[in-house]
Design an enzyme around this catalytic site. Structure first.
Site, PDB file in Angstrom:
ATOM      1  CB  VAL A  20      -1.052  -0.025   1.379  1.00  0.00           C
ATOM      2  CG1 VAL A  20      -1.851   1.253   1.132  1.00  0.00           C
ATOM      3  CG2 VAL A  20      -1.667  -1.128   1.331  1.00  0.00           C
ATOM      4  CB  SER A 136       5.789  10.442   8.882  1.00  0.00           C
ATOM      5  OG  SER A 136       4.652  10.545   9.825  1.00  0.00           O
ATOM      6  CE  LYS A 190       8.048   8.044   9.850  1.00  0.00           C
ATOM      7  NZ  LYS A 190       7.469   6.674  10.317  1.00  0.00           N
ATOM      8  CG  ASN A 194       7.547   6.245  13.838  1.00  0.00           C
ATOM      9  OD1 ASN A 194       7.381   7.340  13.130  1.00  0.00           O
ATOM     10  ND2 ASN A 194       7.256   5.171  13.452  1.00  0.00           N
ATOM     11  CD  GLU A 197       2.961   7.628  14.959  1.00  0.00           C
ATOM     12  OE1 GLU A 197       3.460   8.024  14.273  1.00  0.00           O
ATOM     13  OE2 GLU A 197       2.858   6.293  14.977  1.00  0.00           O
TER      14      GLU A 197
END
Ligand code: 6PG
Length: 483
Positions: A20, A136, A190, A194, A197
């Site tokens: 995807v 992201s 990154k 995360n 996040e």
């Protein structure tokens, strides 16, 4: 749609790994007018993409790696979107064998930054550029504009930057993509993204838990609270989707979906990597660590089943004024969130210093304003803070954040105290407040720790009133000597 097998090097970019994320990024490139060579281990995925979305733009269908590489203009640019780890190494090796010096391989997966450092060095030896790029924004971002964090050699960004910037999200006309620094810096930032996040999600979870268990609100009422919060300083993608998730009704039971989802949070590893790296760098990322451990605790099903019913002790009263307590939670959430970002940006500074990356934190905050999962209004404030003082020792010292925390500190304490008295776990709220109190403390108990270390291991200590190291002869006459 142009579907052909060709040896003509006309594609500006190649994408291999068409699950995807890979498919959506390939479509994003095509929609921006770039000719995209497509490759996947099983050609069925390539054909499925072309069948469903071939009209998005100009694609070149390829079957073998050789055909794929031959379809690319020089310097060849190939984006790998495969599972991090061994799969990435295998694809890199195949590509490197088919490519020529000056060509660029971009790894857009969530690779461990130390792997990226290793790969970059190995490919440099072979004359190839390797760019570890954090991407992201999930599936939707990949298609419509992600935040992109490319590391790797500066020269490669000249050939790559315009392409990546064209497909990234834009905020106020500025692309959410910039060259982060050499080798593994893109994947490092990154990873920390995360980690932040995780902390952000845990804090939101704790706020939800308090609204539910301390105030007795149902999911729809809590959704309304989050929607309201999303109109103020907390405005962010994660707050916005929280309201959406809470409003979703389960088709089978008619209950709020959140009430039928098993309360065990999974993780793929980037949060854990962040904490491991923070331990190595000696940076206290307590909010992120609590978030990682909270997921682990939630998934400890055997222990939880056995511990259910353990005594809570005497519990306090629920808050009398629900409106006031909701506002307290909002302020506690904002203050804790500031701490989580402050800690994450500290880790980025420490990583940057350790590896000599020279990461520009203002530029990073700029590209996190859009496209990525942690995009939020207040990233503008972070950008402003680092623009004003690139060497800012901690975000919480920037005037805007200092004022925000000072305005919320009473609420923050009330929330942590109330949660404790109600037996509601708030690990991230509580540890963020303790971090704040620790940082602003006049004196920490670390002096005692040093005394103990000197006692049992002669590890020495410093004095507040003299330079150098000292040791007390604990098992002798207990006089002090210079070490
Ligand atoms: C992003 C996300 C993305 C992914 C996370 C999920 O920035 O787009 O962070 O990278 O959804 O890896 O991580 P967990 O599965 O560990 O929650």
């Amino acid at each position: 749609m142009t579907v052909e097998r060709t040896e003509n090097p006309r594609a500006q970019i190649g994408v291999t790994g068409l699950a995807v994320m890979g498919s959506n990024i390939a479509r994003n490139f095509a929609r921006h007018g770039h000719t995209v060579a497509l490759h996947n281990r099983s050609v069925a995925k390539t054909d499925a993409l072309l069948e469903a979305h071939g009209d998005d733009g100009d694609f070149v269908r390829t079957e073998t790696i050789e055909e794929f590489v031959a379809a690319l203009q020089k310097p060849r640019r190939v984006l790998i979107m495969v599972k991090a780890g061994a799969a990435t190494d295998a694809v890199i090796e195949e590509l490197a064998n088919a490519m020529e010096p000056g060509d660029i391989i971009i790894d857009g997966g969530n690779a461990l930054y130390t792997d990226t450092i290793r790969r970059e060095a190995a490919l440099r030896e072979r004359g190839l550029h390797f760019v570890g790029a954090g991407i992201s924004g999930g599936e939707e971002g990949a298609l419509n504009g992600p935040s992109i964090m490319p590391g790797g050699p500066t020269e490669s960004y000249e050939a790559l930057g315009p392409l990546l910037e064209s497909i990234s999200a834009h905020v106020d006309g500025t692309p959410c993509c910039t060259h982060i620094g050499p080798d593994g810096s893109g994947h490092f930032v990154k990873m920390v993204h995360n980690g932040i996040e995780y902390a952000d999600m845990q804090l939101i979870g704790e706020a939800y838990n308090l609204l539910r268990d301390a105030l007795g609100y149902d999911a729809t009422t809590i959704a309304d609270v989050f929607s309201e919060w999303n109109t103020g300083t907390l405005e962010s993608y994660l707050i916005e989707i929280t309201a959406d998730v809470l409003r979703q009704t389960d088709a089978t039971t008619g209950k709020p979906l959140v009430d039928v989802i098993v309360d065990a949070a999974e993780q793929k590893g980037t949060g854990r990597w962040t904490v491991k790296s923070a331990l190595d760098l000696g940076v206290p990322v307590t909010g992120i660590a609590e978030a990682v451990f909270a997921r682990a605790l939630s998934g400890s099903r055997t222990q939880r089943a056995a511990a259910r019913g353990l005594a809570s002790g005497a519990l306090g009263d629920k808050p009398a004024d629900a409106t006031q307590f909701t506002e307290d939670i909002r302020r506690a959430l904002y203050a804790s969130k500031i701490v989580a970002y402050a800690q994450g940006f500290d880790q980025i500074a420490a990583g940057s210093a350790e590896y000599g990356w020279n990461v520009d934190r203002a530029a990073l905050a700029t590209i996190w304003r859009g496209g990525c999962i942690i995009r939020a209004q207040f990233l503008n404030r972070i950008k402003e803070a680092y623009d004003a003082d690139p060497q800012l020792p901690s975000l919480i010292l920037a005037p805007y954040f200092r004022e925000a925390i000072e305005a919320g500190i009473d609420s923050w304490r009330r929330v942590v105290a109330t949660a404790t008295m109600l037996g509601i776990p708030v690990p991230a709220f509580a540890s963020s407040l303790s971090y704040y109190d620790g940082l602003r403390a006049e004196r920490l108990p670390a002096a005692l720790t040093q005394g103990q270390r000197d006692f049992f291991g002669a590890h020495t200590y410093e004095r507040i009133d003299a330079d150098g190291k000292f040791h007390t002869l604990w098992s002798g006459d207990r006089s002090e000597i210079r070490a």
